[in-house]
Design an enzyme around this catalytic site. Structure first.
Site, PDB file in Angstrom:
ATOM      1  CD  GLU A  95      -2.985  -1.046   2.194  1.00 33.80           C
ATOM      2  OE1 GLU A  95      -4.166  -1.251   1.897  1.00 33.80           O
ATOM      3  OE2 GLU A  95      -2.605  -0.832   3.347  1.00 33.80           O
ATOM      4  CB  CYS A 115       6.954  -5.215   8.981  1.00 32.12           C
ATOM      5  SG  CYS A 115       8.304  -4.391   9.874  1.00 32.12           S
ATOM      6  CB  CYS A 119       5.956  -2.690  16.448  1.00 33.16           C
ATOM      7  SG  CYS A 119       7.652  -2.302  15.967  1.00 33.16           S
ATOM      8  CB  CYS A 122       2.593  -1.933  13.938  1.00 34.40           C
ATOM      9  SG  CYS A 122       2.651  -1.596  12.169  1.00 34.40           S
TER      10      CYS A 122
END
Ligand code: SAH
Length: 376
Positions: A95, A115, A119, A122
């Site tokens: 995106e 990713c 985290c 997120c």
């Protein structure tokens, strides 16, 4: 596909294009001509590059291409924000978000598919990590946005001003874990023959990969944002797990090195997500004030953007205002990032929020198709 045998010129820096033309037995200045066509005029078709000889255009058409990801959808929000879902050659999706403001237009681009950093607040993290983006897939996001947002030339033939004035590497992924491709793409952003953005208008955001921050300092001068989110190791270990490898003291030392000496004009931007009852108390603010004392910086507070099944909630407006006031009183330039694109899940940490399922399905389809031999 036979096409993939062609060299994709979209992601090549000036130096790489010069090498490409040298290999063809052409003069190096062809690199600049072609760069301008690609990045300044948004042209992908060699036949339209009219200042190249016909023979060269034909040779290029045979051996090279200018290829960006496919736009799967282009969604506009009521506040002018745009979000694009882009499909890559292997079926993966990423995106890109465009955020218009009064005095600038900021494009938020992705550097990886998913990713690896995990985290806890997120939504991209929940998707897991698939792969690094190529340099063409990274710069391709800017190329596509410019093509789609820049109005057609006026009747008098004058080129309208560029709509994207700033680029932030704050989309999906950790840019410093895809160092080479990200640096090449940023070189193009800064190159006057391509996008010509000033180094203060290109911002790389990192969760704090300390050795790569030092390497970046030696490689390229761009603005740096650091996702801090907590004023001590105990809390940051929980929120940003990479902290266990590069703890707060090491991270801040790397920040000081980044802005030292020749870059004294620069300040680090610290990002701090506001999570209710987790990191938003006056005690946290005081700890943060002490921590950042000797780092030239400003602080961006980001109200947490919720996504389904998250355990966190957004701090109250009062808590955010109090936190911001305390930092401001202590002399820190502090802003609270206004939430944009809320109605299309285009805000920080929401990328692949609601489309996560769809992207996962795309991934699965790509794999299925791969295994049955049909083209992805
Ligand atoms: N991996 C890089 C680039 C991502 S930038 C980095 O960590 O800096 C995206 C920014 O939005 C980061 O500061 C990230 O911590 C923050 N963010 C992530 N999820 C969020 C959420 N749900 N609400 C608000 N901010 C979030």
């Amino acid at each position: 596909m036979t096409e993939s045998a062609k060299s994709n010129l979209l992601g090549m820096t000036r130096q790489q294009l010069e090498g490409f033309f040298a290999d063809m037995g052409e003069k190096p200045f062809r690199a600049v001509q072609v760069m301008k066509w690609i990045h300044q005029h948004g042209v992908a078709d060699f036949a339209a590059m009219t200042d190249l000889s016909k023979t060269l255009r034909e040779r290029l058409a045979l051996m090279a291409e200018v290829r960006a990801p496919d736009v799967v959808y282009d969604q506009g929000a009521s506040d002018g924000t745009h979000k694009w879902l882009l499909r890559l050659d292997d079926g993966n999706c990423i995106e890109t978000v465009f955020i218009p403001e009064k005095d600038r237009g900021t494009l938020c681009i992705s550097s990886q598919v998913g990713c690896a950093l995990d985290c806890t607040f997120c939504s991209t993290a929940r998707q897991g990590f698939n792969r690094n983006l190529t340099r063409a897939e990274i710069i391709g996001q800017l190329w596509l946005a410019n093509r789609r947002l820049t109005p057609a030339p006026a009747a008098d033939g004058r080129t309208p001003p560029r709509v994207v004035s700033n680029v932030v590497l704050m989309g999906m992924g950790e840019p410093l874990l895809n160092f080479d491709a990200v640096v090449d793409a940023m070189r193009l952003m800064l190159d006057d023959n391509a996008y010509g953005l000033s180094k203060r208008r290109v911002t790389l955001s990192t969760s704090g990969i300390v050795p790569a921050m030092d390497r970046l300092k030696k490689t390229l001068d761009v603005a740096l944002a650091v996702s801090l989110h907590a004023p001590n190791d105990a809390l940051r270990d929980q929120l940003v797990p990479i902290n266990r490898k590069y703890p707060v003291a090491e991270l801040l030392a790397a920040c000081r090195r980044y802005v030292r000496e020749e870059r004294h004009h620069q300040r680090i931007t610290f990002e701090y997500v506001m999570l209710e009852g987790v990191n938003d108390s006056p005690a946290h603010a005081r700890e943060l004030i002490r921590l950042l004392r000797d780092v030239p910086c400003k602080v961006n507070l980001i109200p947490f953007n919720p996504f389904p099944e998250t355990r966190y909630s957004r701090s109250s407006d009062a808590a955010i205002a109090r936190f911001q006031d305390m930092l401001a009183q202590a002399g820190y330039t502090t802003i609270t990032r206004r939430t944009r694109g809320d109605d299309i899940d285009a805000a920080c940490g929401q990328l692949v929020g609601k489309v996560a399922d769809r992207s996962r399905r795309e991934l699965r389809f790509a794999r299925l198709e791969g295994s049955t031999g049909s083209p992805a």
